[in-house]
Design an enzyme around this catalytic site. Structure first.
Site, mmCIF file in Angstrom:
data_model
loop_
_atom_site.group_PDB
_atom_site.id
_atom_site.type_symbol
_atom_site.label_atom_id
_atom_site.label_comp_id
_atom_site.label_asym_id
_atom_site.label_seq_id
_atom_site.Cartn_x
_atom_site.Cartn_y
_atom_site.Cartn_z
ATOM 1 C CG ASN A 88 -7.516 -2.329 -6.352
ATOM 2 O OD1 ASN A 88 -6.621 -3.129 -6.114
ATOM 3 N ND2 ASN A 88 -7.845 -1.371 -5.481
ATOM 4 N NE ARG A 141 -3.144 -1.659 4.259
ATOM 5 C CZ ARG A 141 -4.390 -1.655 3.839
ATOM 6 N NH1 ARG A 141 -5.247 -2.502 4.337
ATOM 7 N NH2 ARG A 141 -4.787 -0.797 2.918
ATOM 8 C CG ASP A 163 -2.077 0.928 1.117
ATOM 9 O OD1 ASP A 163 -2.280 1.492 0.033
ATOM 10 O OD2 ASP A 163 -2.794 1.118 2.120
HETATM 11 C C1 FPP Z 1 -1.631 0.068 -3.517
HETATM 12 O O1 FPP Z 1 -1.241 1.410 -3.505
HETATM 13 C C2 FPP Z 1 -1.130 -0.612 -4.710
HETATM 14 C C3 FPP Z 1 -1.886 -1.265 -5.632
HETATM 15 C C4 FPP Z 1 -3.355 -1.395 -5.543
HETATM 16 C C5 FPP Z 1 -1.298 -1.855 -6.854
HETATM 17 C C6 FPP Z 1 -0.130 -2.766 -6.620
HETATM 18 C C7 FPP Z 1 0.478 -3.088 -7.904
HETATM 19 C C8 FPP Z 1 1.786 -3.099 -8.151
HETATM 20 C C9 FPP Z 1 2.839 -2.819 -7.161
HETATM 21 C C10 FPP Z 1 2.171 -3.411 -9.544
HETATM 22 C C11 FPP Z 1 3.144 -4.501 -9.683
HETATM 23 C C12 FPP Z 1 2.731 -5.779 -9.069
HETATM 24 C C13 FPP Z 1 3.411 -6.932 -9.270
HETATM 25 C C14 FPP Z 1 2.966 -8.199 -8.624
HETATM 26 C C15 FPP Z 1 4.601 -6.976 -10.114
HETATM 27 P P1 FPP Z 1 -2.330 2.546 -3.660
HETATM 28 O O2 FPP Z 1 -2.444 2.890 -5.087
HETATM 29 O O3 FPP Z 1 -3.599 2.098 -3.003
HETATM 30 O O4 FPP Z 1 -1.655 3.703 -2.859
HETATM 31 P P2 FPP Z 1 -2.377 4.864 -2.044
HETATM 32 O O5 FPP Z 1 -3.096 4.214 -0.907
HETATM 33 O O6 FPP Z 1 -1.229 5.709 -1.592
HETATM 34 O O7 FPP Z 1 -3.286 5.580 -2.992
#
Ligand code: FPP
Length: 233
Positions: A65, A179, A17
């Site tokens: 998402n 997390r 996250d």
């Molecule tokens: C959460 O941060 C992240 C995600 C929902 C996406 C995770 C995806 C990757 C890291 C891409 C690559 C994955 C692999 C397995 C290679 P957020 O966008 O919710 O952050 P925020 O809470 O700060 O908005």
């Protein structure tokens, strides 16, 4: 530092996250945070494997998402395809088996193709398992298990047998959940499997997560006494 590890968790689950906030703090579009997040995934695979973890699972995309802006969803999907297509040979070289869990329904064809190829190419690897939760929801996993049970005609079931209907039946329950980004929620991740998992929360944003942070989480785990509802004698 790795020599100091004596009680390594078999299964480490990660809710990655903070990608969006990481980008925002730099005045960049959110997509840049996901790109850096993918690099953090690579670092984590490397250190987890080196530490002797047998299962590493990451929450890459939840069923919720899909509600993000289309541009961001497309960027995450493209990143995943790119990741699978370019990194699978490295996983194979390191004897790491790639697996996915989540609902296939609703995922674009190009992603499904890459997922199947990645799983197939690494199916004989018997080192660490790297599980990517994609289009995943803990509640949906339980509901899907219930529907499989109904379909199979079973009329009564206990907890042990129920677990055989989850997405990856042979996957052990996580010993440790990490997390990042300071949020203290499970957010619909592995609701069944996390029943006795030790929870580790860190303020570090996912793109900044590195070997040192992973080891901190492992040291936290080592300091915990797991009683599984029993008392220590
Ligand atoms: C959460 O941060 C992240 C995600 C929902 C996406 C995770 C995806 C990757 C890291 C891409 C690559 C994955 C692999 C397995 C290679 P957020 O966008 O919710 O952050 P925020 O809470 O700060 O908005």
């Amino acid at each position: 530092m790795i020599d100091l590890l004596y009680k390594v968790p078999d299964h480490v689950a990660v809710i990655m996250d903070g990608n969006g906030r990481w980008a925002k703090r730099r005045g960049l579009p959110r997509v840049f945070g996901h790109k850096e997040g993918a690099k953090a995934v690579e670092r984590t695979i490397r250190i987890a494997n080196k530490a002797g973890v047998k299962w590493l699972s990451v929450f890459a995309f939840s069923t919720e998402n899909w509600g993000r802006p289309e541009e961001e969803v497309n960027a995450i999907m493209s990143l995943l395809v790119e990741y699978i297509n370019t990194k699978v040979p490295h996983l194979k070289r390191d004897n790491i088996r790639l697996r996915f869990m989540g609902r296939r329904d609703g995922l674009p064809e190009m992603i499904l193709k890459s997922m199947d190829e990645g799983e197939k190419m690494t199916q004989d690897c018997d080192g660490m398992n790297f599980v990517v939760a994609l289009n995943y929801s803990g509640k949906a996993e339980i509901v899907d298990a219930v529907n499989k049970i109904i379909k199979s005609g079973v009329s009564k079931i206990d907890e042990k047998d129920f677990a055989k209907y989850l997405y990856i039946p042979e996957m052990p329950e996580p010993d440790l959940l990490i997390r990042t980004s300071g949020e203290k929620r499970i957010s619909n991740f592995m609701l069944w499997e996390l029943a006795y998992t030790e929870l580790y929360f860190t303020e570090v944003l996912w793109p900044d997560f590195n070997e040192e942070e992973f080891l901190k989480a492992l040291y936290f785990y080592q300091s915990r006494e797991r009683r599984f509802g029993k008392v220590t004698v």
